[in-house]
Design an enzyme around this catalytic site. Structure first.
Site, PDB file in Angstrom:
ATOM      1  N   ASP A  60       1.051  -1.355   0.102  1.00 28.30           N
ATOM      2  CA  ASP A  60      -0.075   0.039   0.235  1.00 28.30           C
ATOM      3  C   ASP A  60       1.022   1.104   0.152  1.00 28.30           C
ATOM      4  OD1 ASP A  60      -2.131  -1.914   0.338  1.00 28.30           O
ATOM      5  OD2 ASP A  60      -2.755  -1.135   2.136  1.00 28.30           O
ATOM      6  N   ARG A 127      21.445 -11.576  -2.738  1.00 22.82           N
ATOM      7  CA  ARG A 127      20.083 -12.140  -3.007  1.00 22.82           C
ATOM      8  C   ARG A 127      19.568 -12.061  -4.410  1.00 22.82           C
ATOM      9  NH1 ARG A 127      16.175  -9.662   1.546  1.00 22.82           N
ATOM     10  NH2 ARG A 127      17.177 -10.599   3.453  1.00 22.82           N
TER      11      ARG A 127
END
Length: 183
Positions: A60, A127
């Site tokens: 959001d 990552r």
């Protein structure tokens, strides 16, 4: 709850709130002003098809920033973990980088370690490098015999070569590994 950011002259100067009060009785919309606005809205894992993030990590805050005109970049690097336990009928379970840090190997479906093809730090690569390598090794020229569609291959995190902690040896395998079948 923030419902929108207020922009003036290309700058965020405030926020619109659904409720500004600490209790539910004050429910009318309210606008607050600010000299600076920092968005610290948590994760966005649910915007991706594969995630180990909780269901509330819906992105959001990023959506509010984008609606206010913020330039979004490098979203593929946003809060993810490249290794998760995947068992049939069980939600994916995050397997921390700590396992790779302790010396676990990534192996493809042929049992080969593959990180040497992607980065000199092997399993300790950043990552994004690990995630791309897993995707390359786990998707390939394998076809699902039933549908004829491309199929995914499994990539494994192998710790068999590491000493087993004493507390793990005391439990049968089906009690150590969530979702694993009894012997």
């Amino acid at each position: 709850m923030v419902t929108g950011l207020v922009v003036a002259e290309g700058r965020v100067i405030g926020a619109d709130l659904a409720s500004a009060g600490p209790d539910a009785t004050e429910s009318s919309p309210r606008r607050i002003s600010a000299r600076a606005v920092l968005i610290a809205a948590g994760g966005a894992g649910q915007v991706y098809s594969d995630t180990t993030n909780p269901a509330v990590a819906t992105g959001d805050g990023i959506a509010l920033a984008a609606q206010a005109g913020a330039e979004l970049a490098d979203m593929e690097f946003y809060q993810f973990h490249p290794t998760a336990l995947s068992l049939p009928g069980v939600p994916r379970f995050l397997i921390s980088e700590a396992l790779r840090g302790e010396g676990a190997y990534l192996r493809n479906d042929k049992g080969e370690r593959f990180m040497e093809r992607y980065h000199p730090l092997l399993e300790l690569a950043p990552r994004d490098v690990v995630a791309r390598a897993i995707a390359r090794e786990g998707i390939g020229d394998v076809t699902d015999p039933a549908s004829g569609a491309p199929a995914s291959r499994l990539v494994h995190l192998d710790m068999r070569h590491l000493p087993q902690p004493k507390h793990a040896r005391a439990l049968p395998r089906h009690q150590r590994l969530p979702g694993s079948a009894q012997p």
